[in-house]
Design an enzyme around this catalytic site. Sequence first.
Site, mmCIF file in Angstrom:
data_model
loop_
_atom_site.group_PDB
_atom_site.id
_atom_site.type_symbol
_atom_site.label_atom_id
_atom_site.label_comp_id
_atom_site.label_asym_id
_atom_site.label_seq_id
_atom_site.Cartn_x
_atom_site.Cartn_y
_atom_site.Cartn_z
ATOM 1 N N HIS A 155 62.963 61.627 7.384
ATOM 2 C CA HIS A 155 62.492 62.999 7.172
ATOM 3 C C HIS A 155 63.541 64.026 7.590
ATOM 4 C CE1 HIS A 155 57.920 62.381 6.448
ATOM 5 N NE2 HIS A 155 58.597 61.338 6.067
ATOM 6 N N ASN A 195 53.172 69.851 6.354
ATOM 7 C CA ASN A 195 52.176 68.772 6.278
ATOM 8 C C ASN A 195 52.751 67.360 6.371
ATOM 9 O OD1 ASN A 195 49.442 69.028 6.402
ATOM 10 N ND2 ASN A 195 49.323 70.002 4.373
ATOM 11 N N HIS A 231 58.854 50.345 5.630
ATOM 12 C CA HIS A 231 57.387 50.236 5.720
ATOM 13 C C HIS A 231 56.960 48.826 6.148
ATOM 14 C CE1 HIS A 231 56.495 53.999 3.002
ATOM 15 N NE2 HIS A 231 57.083 54.299 4.147
ATOM 16 N N ARG A 265 61.162 56.742 10.568
ATOM 17 C CA ARG A 265 60.608 57.821 9.743
ATOM 18 C C ARG A 265 61.257 59.161 10.086
ATOM 19 N NH1 ARG A 265 54.889 60.258 9.536
ATOM 20 N NH2 ARG A 265 54.736 60.997 7.388
#
Length: 326
Positions: A70, A93, A193, A66
């Site tokens: 990101h 967030n 995922h 992840r």
Amino acid sequence: MAALLSASAIALVLALACLAVAPGHGALQVGFYKGKCNSTDVEATVRSIVAARFARDRSIVPALLRLQFHDCFVKGCDASILLEGRGSEKTANPNLSVRGYDLVDQVKSALESKCPGVVSCADIIVIATRDAAGGGKQYTYTVQTGRRDGTVSLASDAVRNLPGDSFSAAQAIAAFRAKGLSTSDLILLLGAHTVGVTHCSFVLNRLYNYNGSGKPDPAMDPALVSFLRSRCPQKSTANSVIALDQATPAVVDTGYYKQILAKRGVLKVDQNIASAASTNATVKALANGGLSFPALFGKAMVKMGAVQVLTGSQGQIRKSCRFVNK
Ligand code: HEM
């Protein structure tokens, strides 16, 4: 004729010259650090630190997958997600639950002690992510290196660029296309995922009041709805975590695709790529082995690792991954 030939010859020379100086993806290469860190093998150093962490904490796999996503989706793979400071990307967030920063710091200080100012934080993210994903061996792939670190990190860029958990397949495809990634890349990369967790807050709507209906999302298997309701009570303030891949949550495998085809996707975006006409056939092929997930996932990770990279003399090699050099 001669004039024509020489005109095209000049055009060719100019085109080649442009290619030679244009900074970009082409400047990344396999084994960029070979011979650049005294006698230290940079990739082997990263590998051994990641292996030690993996041995005691397997959640480093989803953490790094992840983290790379990101990083690469916001100003490219330039380690801008690592920078500290008011209003930096990591304060946005969607990044509040991103993990793995300490592992990157650990690798960085090991490498700085061997060859200061040589190995970029952006490359550390990409190498370490590959090694974590390869914890199960089968999923290893060759990475390209030669990235340099960015100097700008803004939460607003993270909010603008990171896709939402309820995106339709079309919205997700568009978000990936904006980064030069195809629909297949989206489907393969969402395969990450297959490991890791999400917070109950992302699924409450699907479990209790889908789109204001007062009922669960009809696209979710009712058995999964009741199981997840027991893990995520409507009134609870705990915001617990639940596995993204309800079958084999700790293993990088094709279980994710099988789950979403069985209406057992946890995030709405996961379920959406199983049902949309534009993505369903590829999801099926990955689930049944018609397409080889291990090989293709690695290729897609390498492609994502080349998004908007800084190379050559662009950016800098940070001394600390958390701060721009003084
Ligand atoms: C449309 C694209 C995507 C969306 C909307 C999305 C959304 C999300 C959300 C909402 C979470 C849960 C966060 C939380 O509860 O704290 C999550 C977790 C995760 N995502 Fe994605 N994601 C996408 C693509 C990707 C890609 C491309 C990768 C990596 C290649 C990735 C890797 C992960 C991993 C491994 C986790 C679990 C993290 C952990 O256990 O700490 N995601 N994602």
